[in-house]
Design a protein around this motif. Sequence first.
Motif, PDB file in Angstrom:
ATOM      1  N   ILE A 170      -4.220 -15.677  21.787  1.00  0.00           N
ATOM      2  CA  ILE A 170      -4.440 -14.812  20.637  1.00  0.00           C
ATOM      3  C   ILE A 170      -3.330 -15.033  19.618  1.00  0.00           C
ATOM      4  N   VAL A 171      -3.718 -15.376  18.395  1.00  0.00           N
ATOM      5  CA  VAL A 171      -2.771 -15.661  17.319  1.00  0.00           C
ATOM      6  C   VAL A 171      -2.852 -14.530  16.296  1.00  0.00           C
ATOM      7  N   ARG A 172      -1.709 -13.966  15.960  1.00  0.00           N
ATOM      8  CA  ARG A 172      -1.649 -12.877  14.985  1.00  0.00           C
ATOM      9  C   ARG A 172      -1.436 -13.444  13.587  1.00  0.00           C
ATOM     10  N   VAL A 173      -2.202 -12.926  12.646  1.00  0.00           N
ATOM     11  CA  VAL A 173      -2.182 -13.422  11.271  1.00  0.00           C
ATOM     12  C   VAL A 173      -1.724 -12.295  10.352  1.00  0.00           C
ATOM     13  N   ALA A 174      -0.829 -12.611   9.436  1.00  0.00           N
ATOM     14  CA  ALA A 174      -0.341 -11.640   8.459  1.00  0.00           C
ATOM     15  C   ALA A 174       0.062 -12.379   7.190  1.00  0.00           C
ATOM     16  N   TRP A 175       0.259 -11.604   6.132  1.00  0.00           N
ATOM     17  CA  TRP A 175       0.747 -12.186   4.889  1.00  0.00           C
ATOM     18  C   TRP A 175       2.225 -12.545   5.037  1.00  0.00           C
ATOM     19  N   ALA A 176       2.605 -13.673   4.481  1.00  0.00           N
ATOM     20  CA  ALA A 176       4.015 -14.039   4.468  1.00  0.00           C
ATOM     21  C   ALA A 176       4.759 -13.145   3.484  1.00  0.00           C
ATOM     22  N   ARG A 177       6.014 -12.880   3.774  1.00  0.00           N
ATOM     23  CA  ARG A 177       6.809 -12.005   2.914  1.00  0.00           C
ATOM     24  C   ARG A 177       7.230 -12.734   1.637  1.00  0.00           C
ATOM     25  N   PRO A 178       7.022 -12.120   0.489  1.00  0.00           N
ATOM     26  CA  PRO A 178       7.480 -12.756  -0.759  1.00  0.00           C
ATOM     27  C   PRO A 178       9.000 -12.698  -0.866  1.00  0.00           C
ATOM     28  N   ARG A 179       9.576 -13.690  -1.527  1.00  0.00           N
ATOM     29  CA  ARG A 179      11.024 -13.717  -1.701  1.00  0.00           C
ATOM     30  C   ARG A 179      11.434 -12.671  -2.724  1.00  0.00           C
ATOM     31  N   LYS A 180      12.453 -11.917  -2.368  1.00  0.00           N
ATOM     32  CA  LYS A 180      12.928 -10.877  -3.269  1.00  0.00           C
ATOM     33  C   LYS A 180      13.568 -11.491  -4.502  1.00  0.00           C
ATOM     34  N   GLN A 181      13.270 -10.907  -5.645  1.00  0.00           N
ATOM     35  CA  GLN A 181      13.807 -11.383  -6.912  1.00  0.00           C
ATOM     36  C   GLN A 181      15.085 -10.616  -7.235  1.00  0.00           C
ATOM     37  N   GLY A 182      16.093 -11.334  -7.746  1.00  0.00           N
ATOM     38  CA  GLY A 182      17.339 -10.656  -8.083  1.00  0.00           C
ATOM     39  C   GLY A 182      18.507 -11.600  -7.981  1.00  0.00           C
ATOM     40  N   PRO A 183      19.712 -11.118  -8.287  1.00  0.00           N
ATOM     41  CA  PRO A 183      20.898 -11.981  -8.257  1.00  0.00           C
ATOM     42  C   PRO A 183      21.266 -12.447  -6.859  1.00  0.00           C
ATOM     43  N   PHE A 235      -2.184 -21.850   1.047  1.00  0.00           N
ATOM     44  CA  PHE A 235      -3.399 -22.185   0.319  1.00  0.00           C
ATOM     45  C   PHE A 235      -3.078 -22.474  -1.147  1.00  0.00           C
ATOM     46  N   VAL A 236      -3.996 -23.165  -1.780  1.00  0.00           N
ATOM     47  CA  VAL A 236      -3.841 -23.473  -3.203  1.00  0.00           C
ATOM     48  C   VAL A 236      -4.134 -22.242  -4.050  1.00  0.00           C
ATOM     49  N   THR A 237      -5.144 -21.453  -3.669  1.00  0.00           N
ATOM     50  CA  THR A 237      -5.540 -20.287  -4.459  1.00  0.00           C
ATOM     51  C   THR A 237      -5.367 -19.009  -3.643  1.00  0.00           C
ATOM     52  N   ARG A 238      -5.204 -17.905  -4.360  1.00  0.00           N
ATOM     53  CA  ARG A 238      -5.063 -16.603  -3.717  1.00  0.00           C
ATOM     54  C   ARG A 238      -6.391 -16.148  -3.097  1.00  0.00           C
ATOM     55  N   ALA A 239      -7.493 -16.482  -3.741  1.00  0.00           N
ATOM     56  CA  ALA A 239      -8.804 -16.087  -3.221  1.00  0.00           C
ATOM     57  C   ALA A 239      -9.061 -16.704  -1.852  1.00  0.00           C
ATOM     58  N   ALA A 240      -8.661 -17.957  -1.676  1.00  0.00           N
ATOM     59  CA  ALA A 240      -8.851 -18.607  -0.378  1.00  0.00           C
ATOM     60  C   ALA A 240      -8.001 -17.946   0.692  1.00  0.00           C
ATOM     61  N   ALA A 241      -6.768 -17.561   0.359  1.00  0.00           N
ATOM     62  CA  ALA A 241      -5.896 -16.897   1.324  1.00  0.00           C
ATOM     63  C   ALA A 241      -6.446 -15.530   1.718  1.00  0.00           C
ATOM     64  N   GLU A 242      -6.980 -14.786   0.754  1.00  0.00           N
ATOM     65  CA  GLU A 242      -7.543 -13.468   1.058  1.00  0.00           C
ATOM     66  C   GLU A 242      -8.775 -13.592   1.946  1.00  0.00           C
ATOM     67  N   GLN A 243      -9.623 -14.566   1.663  1.00  0.00           N
ATOM     68  CA  GLN A 243     -10.791 -14.764   2.506  1.00  0.00           C
ATOM     69  C   GLN A 243     -10.392 -15.169   3.918  1.00  0.00           C
ATOM     70  N   ALA A 244      -9.371 -16.006   4.039  1.00  0.00           N
ATOM     71  CA  ALA A 244      -8.925 -16.460   5.357  1.00  0.00           C
ATOM     72  C   ALA A 244      -8.382 -15.311   6.184  1.00  0.00           C
ATOM     73  N   ILE A 245      -7.591 -14.438   5.597  1.00  0.00           N
ATOM     74  CA  ILE A 245      -7.010 -13.350   6.373  1.00  0.00           C
ATOM     75  C   ILE A 245      -8.046 -12.286   6.708  1.00  0.00           C
ATOM     76  N   GLN A 246      -9.047 -12.113   5.865  1.00  0.00           N
ATOM     77  CA  GLN A 246     -10.112 -11.172   6.189  1.00  0.00           C
ATOM     78  C   GLN A 246     -10.950 -11.648   7.367  1.00  0.00           C
ATOM     79  N   GLN A 247     -11.131 -12.946   7.487  1.00  0.00           N
ATOM     80  CA  GLN A 247     -11.963 -13.488   8.545  1.00  0.00           C
ATOM     81  C   GLN A 247     -11.200 -13.703   9.854  1.00  0.00           C
ATOM     82  N   THR A 248      -9.889 -13.826   9.794  1.00  0.00           N
ATOM     83  CA  THR A 248      -9.108 -14.152  10.995  1.00  0.00           C
ATOM     84  C   THR A 248      -8.198 -13.037  11.461  1.00  0.00           C
ATOM     85  N   PHE A 249      -7.983 -12.022  10.653  1.00  0.00           N
ATOM     86  CA  PHE A 249      -7.051 -10.965  11.042  1.00  0.00           C
ATOM     87  C   PHE A 249      -7.597 -10.183  12.231  1.00  0.00           C
TER      88      PHE A 249
END
Length: 352
Positions: free
Chosen positions: A290-303, A267-281
């Motif tokens: 049946i499709v399972r919905v979850a947040w994608a994992r953020p990339r770890k920061q570091g060397p 999604f373009v905005t975080r608010a849209a992603a939060e609304q989508a997961i609340q309605q589809t989770f």
Amino acid sequence: MNKADPNKQGWEQSEFPILCETCLGESPYMRMTKQDHGRECKICTRPFTIFRWCPGKNMRFKKTEICQSCAKLKNTCQTCMLDLEFGLPVQVRDSILQVKEAAPQSDVNREYFMQNAEKQLENGASYHDYSKADSAARETLKRMARREPYYKRNRAHLCSFFVKGECTRGETCPYRHEMPEENNELSKQNIKDRYYGNNDPVAKKYLARLGDRAQLKSPDDPTVTTLFLTGITEEVTKEDLEQKFYIYGELKSVVLSHAKRCAFINFVTRAAAEQAIQQTFGRLTIHDAIVRVAWARPRKQGPQSELKAGAFGSTAEGAQMPLPPGALNEKVTYASQDPTLLGSASTSGQHK
């Protein structure tokens, strides 16, 4: 079927019980005894036909507990009082569908209600029409439903002599030689509470689990706007995913992988992603799958992030899609229709 005039209480006679697959058992051959008017129903207190059988080897004998009229009113099994369509407790089903109890519990009103209900049942009426229920509620029930029989529920009871250390029958004992769990609420179940959906300990576990799903925690990183979908079938297309999610906000990109049975919705905005997961989770179904919905994992920061970039295709907001086993020793090139979602990365030789 029970035939009763308005001034006389009828007695039920039936040729076969209304049972779920779990209570009936996995054995195709069994001996079932039948006793007409053997006991009164534990709900409406009217005599009905008792059936008794053993569902399988090393299982306990089971019998019908309520009459068929009461079972039809709730669409439940006569033995375990679980819903016949979803295999869930009545309290869970009625809570999700927002159905209120209609049957009176006082003696006189209950008899009058049962007489009128039986007449309607004879005419083909149904008290459990789920087609009028909300689609989101039906999808939630389908996700929570038990799809396979749970024969473990038919196991023999615990041996009280073994608990006391006095059982001398050994392997010939028909009861289970296990110690009971302390403070186990499931051992204190009431048939009327289970039927009417009041204070059912089994239903409380289901509803608590559903509440935990409803309170899905969002990632701490506010830049993550990508959802990760699993359980994608071959029939699902990119257009299907766009049609399901564009209503929640503007989409930046959609990536679909049938080989991995997954997809990324960015999604373009975080608010849209939060609304989508609340309605589809926990309630998303595409092409009866049946499709399972979850947040994608953020990339770890570091060397090490740049070093791992050769082994992962990074999504637009840092979500990662791992390679299959053994791919680190091969030359791999990722390509996507949207270069902003899956970048190109190649590795060759031994990864160190």
